[in-house]
Design an enzyme around this catalytic site. Structure first.
Site, PDB file in Angstrom:
ATOM      1  N   HIS A  80       0.955  -1.074  -0.063  1.00  0.00           N
ATOM      2  CA  HIS A  80       0.060   0.095  -0.097  1.00  0.00           C
ATOM      3  C   HIS A  80       0.873   1.206   0.031  1.00  0.00           C
ATOM      4  CE1 HIS A  80      -2.957  -2.875   2.113  1.00  0.00           C
ATOM      5  NE2 HIS A  80      -3.004  -2.948   0.830  1.00  0.00           N
ATOM      6  N   HIS A 240      -9.631  -2.265  -4.458  1.00  0.00           N
ATOM      7  CA  HIS A 240      -8.350  -2.381  -3.776  1.00  0.00           C
ATOM      8  C   HIS A 240      -7.715  -3.262  -4.329  1.00  0.00           C
ATOM      9  CE1 HIS A 240      -6.089  -2.335  -0.194  1.00  0.00           C
ATOM     10  NE2 HIS A 240      -5.750  -3.652  -0.557  1.00  0.00           N
ATOM     11  N   ASP A 244      -3.732  -2.761  -5.079  1.00  0.00           N
ATOM     12  CA  ASP A 244      -2.583  -3.923  -5.071  1.00  0.00           C
ATOM     13  C   ASP A 244      -1.692  -4.034  -6.054  1.00  0.00           C
ATOM     14  OD1 ASP A 244      -3.068  -4.327  -2.146  1.00  0.00           O
ATOM     15  OD2 ASP A 244      -4.453  -6.032  -2.665  1.00  0.00           O
ATOM     16  N   HIS A 267      -0.993 -10.999  -4.770  1.00  0.00           N
ATOM     17  CA  HIS A 267       0.436 -10.503  -4.902  1.00  0.00           C
ATOM     18  C   HIS A 267       1.266 -11.474  -5.458  1.00  0.00           C
ATOM     19  CE1 HIS A 267      -0.859  -7.185  -2.453  1.00  0.00           C
ATOM     20  NE2 HIS A 267      -1.305  -7.962  -1.755  1.00  0.00           N
TER      21      HIS A 267
HETATM   22 ZN   LIG Z   1      -4.045  -4.705  -0.328  1.00  0.00          ZN
END
Ligand SMILES: [Zn+2]
Length: 293
Positions: A80, A240, A244, A267
């Site tokens: 973030h 969101h 990311d 991720h």
């Molecule tokens: Zn995140």
């Protein structure tokens, strides 16, 4: 190709908060840095610790977060912070942190982004390097999630994200496509918070995570919607996931032009895509972007 000048903060910024994994109080300070410095983290709680460049080469595998490690020092949950810097096109910054992970804030990158804007951002005399996607690169996993980079006939980054966890999930299917720039970042993505399913919270607490956080501090989604909280937009979750992506893409250490389509990518896939792009693409810089200091 259209490029831009490198940028850094006009003055230092200090923030504090709680770490979600270590439950520690965290102080994090952001300092202006010279051209071609990039983003580097320094663990001030470890004496003699060397700066850790926030680059894909230093990324290490973690579940549900992004971490970097160099020699004996690591920093967790950097995505973030990286997204706030990338979203506002802050390329050079020295980050001092007194804990093993970045603070959670409210699960979004809004507070940090507002602090950066208040401090001011200045252009530097060197052009920002760019990787422009020349041929498609796709990474996927056994669960059917994937993320693909494709060429785009304009010098921008666009991200399209599709999220569908199935009929039983409290998260409604949602999709969004945005061309990323600082204005879009501030208005469309920075406010979106990290989310966790209510059924996952107990398991996370058993691991000792999030002990100083409540459902009001980040987005916990139960069968009837957010617990002790409200969505900031109906599609906050997909926003969101795009935040990311932006934070993970920043591990390339240069601008990235192309179209990125993601389907449930997290991720691990984001990082793998960046590794592949690092292997298959060279960065370029336009001579026309040079200015004499
Ligand atoms: Zn995140």
């Amino acid at each position: 190709m259209r490029t831009r000048q490198q940028r850094t903060l006009a003055r230092s910024v200090q923030c504090s908060g709680v770490g979600i994994f270590t439950n520690s109080d965290v102080k994090i300070r952001f300092f202006p840095a010279p051209e071609n410095h990039g983003i580097q983290f320094v663990r001030t709680d470890l004496s003699g610790s060397k700066p850790i460049p926030a680059l894909i080469e230093n990324a290490v595998f973690r579940q549900r977060r992004t971490a970097i490690e160099f020699e004996d020092a690591s920093v967790e949950m950097i995505e973030h912070v990286m997204a706030a810097l990338a979203g506002l096109q802050i390329d050079n910054c020295r980050i001092e942190i007194n804990a093993p992970e970045a603070p959670c804030f409210d699960g979004s990158a809004l507070e940090l982004s507002e602090e950066f804007l208040e401090a001011g951002i200045v252009e530097q005399p060197f052009p920002r390097k760019v990787i422009s996607i020349q041929q498609p690169v796709t990474v996927d996993n056994e669960a059917g999630s994937f993320i693909q980079a494709r060429p785009l006939n304009r010098s921008v980054m666009a991200i399209g994200y599709y999220l569908d966890y199935g009929a039983k999930s409290p998260v409604e299917p949602q999709c969004l496509t945005l061309e990323i720039n600082p204005e879009v970042w501030m208005n469309q993505l920075a406010f979106s918070r990290t989310f966790v399913l209510e059924e996952e919270v107990a398991a996370m607490r058993e691991l000792g995570y999030g002990q100083r956080l409540s459902a009001a501090d980040l987005l916990v989604l139960g069968p009837d919607g957010p617990v002790d909280n409200e969505l900031r937009t109906l599609d906050e979750c997909v926003r969101h996931k795009m935040l990311d992506c932006l934070g993970d893409f920043a591990l390339l250490g240069c601008d990235l032009h192309g179209y990125f389509s993601a389907n449930q990518s997290g991720h691990a896939l984001n990082r793998e895509l960046i590794r592949q792009i690092r292997l298959t693409h060279q960065s370029t810089e336009s001579e026309t972007a040079w200015k004499v200091a």
